[in-house]
Design a protein around this motif. Structure first.
Motif, PDB file in Angstrom:
ATOM      1  N   PHE A  17      11.637  28.180  -1.299  1.00 19.84           N
ATOM      2  CA  PHE A  17      12.988  27.855  -1.752  1.00 19.84           C
ATOM      3  C   PHE A  17      13.744  29.121  -2.159  1.00 19.84           C
ATOM      4  O   PHE A  17      14.890  29.326  -1.751  1.00 19.84           O
ATOM      5  N   LEU A  18      13.117  29.965  -2.967  1.00 25.53           N
ATOM      6  CA  LEU A  18      13.775  31.201  -3.405  1.00 25.53           C
ATOM      7  C   LEU A  18      14.104  32.105  -2.214  1.00 25.53           C
ATOM      8  O   LEU A  18      15.174  32.712  -2.162  1.00 25.53           O
ATOM      9  N   GLN A  19      13.189  32.191  -1.258  1.00 30.07           N
ATOM     10  CA  GLN A  19      13.432  33.003  -0.055  1.00 30.07           C
ATOM     11  C   GLN A  19      14.613  32.459   0.740  1.00 30.07           C
ATOM     12  O   GLN A  19      15.448  33.220   1.220  1.00 30.07           O
ATOM     13  N   ARG A  20      14.694  31.142   0.850  1.00 30.56           N
ATOM     14  CA  ARG A  20      15.763  30.511   1.625  1.00 30.56           C
ATOM     15  C   ARG A  20      17.113  30.615   0.908  1.00 30.56           C
ATOM     16  O   ARG A  20      18.130  30.950   1.510  1.00 30.56           O
ATOM     17  N   GLU A  21      17.159  30.339  -0.387  1.00 25.07           N
ATOM     18  CA  GLU A  21      18.414  30.268  -1.132  1.00 25.07           C
ATOM     19  C   GLU A  21      18.880  31.615  -1.683  1.00 25.07           C
ATOM     20  O   GLU A  21      20.070  31.812  -1.901  1.00 25.07           O
ATOM     21  N   PHE A  22      17.934  32.533  -1.962  1.00 25.82           N
ATOM     22  CA  PHE A  22      18.277  33.827  -2.562  1.00 25.82           C
ATOM     23  C   PHE A  22      17.555  34.969  -1.858  1.00 25.82           C
ATOM     24  O   PHE A  22      16.866  35.760  -2.503  1.00 25.82           O
ATOM     25  N   PRO A  23      17.742  35.108  -0.546  1.00 22.33           N
ATOM     26  CA  PRO A  23      17.031  36.174   0.170  1.00 22.33           C
ATOM     27  C   PRO A  23      17.410  37.565  -0.332  1.00 22.33           C
ATOM     28  O   PRO A  23      16.595  38.483  -0.281  1.00 22.33           O
ATOM     29  N   GLN A  24      18.631  37.718  -0.856  1.00 19.28           N
ATOM     30  CA  GLN A  24      19.053  39.028  -1.357  1.00 19.28           C
ATOM     31  C   GLN A  24      18.168  39.482  -2.516  1.00 19.28           C
ATOM     32  O   GLN A  24      17.875  40.669  -2.642  1.00 19.28           O
ATOM     33  N   TRP A  25      17.706  38.583  -3.363  1.00 19.89           N
ATOM     34  CA  TRP A  25      16.842  38.964  -4.488  1.00 19.89           C
ATOM     35  C   TRP A  25      15.401  39.120  -4.015  1.00 19.89           C
ATOM     36  O   TRP A  25      14.751  40.111  -4.292  1.00 19.89           O
ATOM     37  N   THR A  26      14.889  38.145  -3.273  1.00 20.63           N
ATOM     38  CA  THR A  26      13.480  38.186  -2.889  1.00 20.63           C
ATOM     39  C   THR A  26      13.196  39.287  -1.871  1.00 20.63           C
ATOM     40  O   THR A  26      12.143  39.913  -1.929  1.00 20.63           O
ATOM     41  N   GLU A  27      14.133  39.544  -0.958  1.00 20.04           N
ATOM     42  CA  GLU A  27      13.900  40.585   0.045  1.00 20.04           C
ATOM     43  C   GLU A  27      14.115  41.981  -0.529  1.00 20.04           C
ATOM     44  O   GLU A  27      13.343  42.891  -0.275  1.00 20.04           O
ATOM     45  N   GLU A  28      15.179  42.149  -1.318  1.00 21.72           N
ATOM     46  CA  GLU A  28      15.486  43.467  -1.870  1.00 21.72           C
ATOM     47  C   GLU A  28      14.490  43.867  -2.950  1.00 21.72           C
ATOM     48  O   GLU A  28      14.056  45.000  -3.030  1.00 21.72           O
ATOM     49  N   HIS A  29      14.112  42.906  -3.784  1.00 21.00           N
ATOM     50  CA  HIS A  29      13.255  43.228  -4.923  1.00 21.00           C
ATOM     51  C   HIS A  29      11.804  42.785  -4.749  1.00 21.00           C
ATOM     52  O   HIS A  29      10.922  43.312  -5.411  1.00 21.00           O
ATOM     53  N   GLY A  30      11.564  41.803  -3.904  1.00 25.09           N
ATOM     54  CA  GLY A  30      10.196  41.373  -3.623  1.00 25.09           C
ATOM     55  C   GLY A  30       9.565  40.490  -4.682  1.00 25.09           C
ATOM     56  O   GLY A  30       8.348  40.316  -4.705  1.00 25.09           O
ATOM     57  N   SER A  31      10.383  39.906  -5.566  1.00 24.06           N
ATOM     58  CA  SER A  31       9.795  39.043  -6.595  1.00 24.06           C
ATOM     59  C   SER A  31       9.214  37.791  -5.964  1.00 24.06           C
ATOM     60  O   SER A  31       9.699  37.305  -4.944  1.00 24.06           O
ATOM     61  N   ARG A  32       8.150  37.284  -6.608  1.00 32.30           N
ATOM     62  CA  ARG A  32       7.530  36.059  -6.102  1.00 32.30           C
ATOM     63  C   ARG A  32       6.823  35.336  -7.242  1.00 32.30           C
ATOM     64  O   ARG A  32       6.329  35.953  -8.182  1.00 32.30           O
ATOM     65  N   VAL A  33       6.821  34.016  -7.134  1.00 35.89           N
ATOM     66  CA  VAL A  33       6.080  33.196  -8.081  1.00 35.89           C
ATOM     67  C   VAL A  33       4.606  33.354  -7.747  1.00 35.89           C
ATOM     68  O   VAL A  33       4.212  33.212  -6.579  1.00 35.89           O
ATOM     69  N   ILE A  34       3.792  33.673  -8.744  1.00 36.00           N
ATOM     70  CA  ILE A  34       2.359  33.846  -8.478  1.00 36.00           C
ATOM     71  C   ILE A  34       1.509  32.738  -9.097  1.00 36.00           C
ATOM     72  O   ILE A  34       0.347  32.596  -8.741  1.00 36.00           O
ATOM     73  N   ALA A  35       2.102  31.931 -10.008  1.00 37.73           N
ATOM     74  CA  ALA A  35       1.337  30.834 -10.613  1.00 37.73           C
ATOM     75  C   ALA A  35       2.283  29.846 -11.267  1.00 37.73           C
ATOM     76  O   ALA A  35       3.378  30.200 -11.693  1.00 37.73           O
ATOM     77  N   THR A  36       1.845  28.604 -11.325  1.00 35.79           N
ATOM     78  CA  THR A  36       2.483  27.615 -12.180  1.00 35.79           C
ATOM     79  C   THR A  36       1.522  27.367 -13.328  1.00 35.79           C
ATOM     80  O   THR A  36       0.306  27.528 -13.185  1.00 35.79           O
ATOM     81  N   THR A  37       2.080  27.010 -14.484  1.00 35.37           N
ATOM     82  CA  THR A  37       1.267  26.739 -15.661  1.00 35.37           C
ATOM     83  C   THR A  37       1.602  25.341 -16.171  1.00 35.37           C
ATOM     84  O   THR A  37       2.484  24.675 -15.619  1.00 35.37           O
ATOM     85  N   GLY A  38       0.942  24.927 -17.223  1.00 34.53           N
ATOM     86  CA  GLY A  38       1.196  23.614 -17.792  1.00 34.53           C
ATOM     87  C   GLY A  38       2.621  23.431 -18.287  1.00 34.53           C
ATOM     88  O   GLY A  38       3.128  22.314 -18.338  1.00 34.53           O
ATOM     89  N   ASP A  39       3.282  24.537 -18.632  1.00 39.14           N
ATOM     90  CA  ASP A  39       4.648  24.436 -19.150  1.00 39.14           C
ATOM     91  C   ASP A  39       5.595  25.474 -18.569  1.00 39.14           C
ATOM     92  O   ASP A  39       6.640  25.759 -19.135  1.00 39.14           O
TER      93      ASP A  39
END
Length: 145
Positions: A17-39
């Motif tokens: 979703f982030l790659q599709r909706e905000f490619p400018q942030w994910t492609e330029e900076h490379g941020s990614r979700v690495i885990a989900t937690t209980g909260d």
């Protein structure tokens, strides 16, 4: 927490979703979700020399962007792919100079209502437990149709 809903998006669907909706942030900076937690979620931002400001520290806008991205991902992980959820407030305290290595944002949802979400984001340098910054973030959730 009792008001935090069950998971509606996992790591893979959040990153897609982030790659599709905000490619400018994910492609330029490379941020990614690495885990989900209980909260909440954990998001990683790779290190780049382009993030440095004079004095050799990571820039405030870099850290603020990561905190905001983490909160957005945490909210979406519970409500589903609602692109129009938006930041209404972001308060950040810079606590110490981050090391020139990837940053990790651990976001914890404190309240998730039908219209507002409130969260807490701890930013650390990868491999370290000492916070480099702490953010409190509020998101507005659009009404369901």
């Amino acid at each position: 927490m009792s008001n935090i809903q069950t998971l509606k998006m996992d790591v893979d669907s959040l990153n897609a979703f982030l790659q599709r909706e905000f490619p400018q942030w994910t492609e330029e900076h490379g941020s990614r979700v690495i885990a989900t937690t209980g909260d909440g979620v954990v998001v990683e931002l790779p290190y780049s020399d382009s993030q440095l400001r004079p004095g050799g520290t990571l820039s405030g806008p870099t850290m603020m962007g990561l905190a905001d991205t983490a909160m957005y991902a945490a909210v979406l992980s519970r409500i589903g792919p609602v692109a129009l959820a938006v930041t209404t407030n972001l308060n950040i305290n810079f606590m110490r100079k981050p090391e020139p290595r990837p940053l990790v944002a651990t976001c914890r949802l404190l309240k998730l209502g039908s219209r507002l979400a409130i969260g807490d984001v701890a930013l650390t340098s990868q491999g370290d437990t000492d916070m480099v910054a702490h953010a409190q973030v509020t998101y507005s959730i659009p009404p369901q149709r």
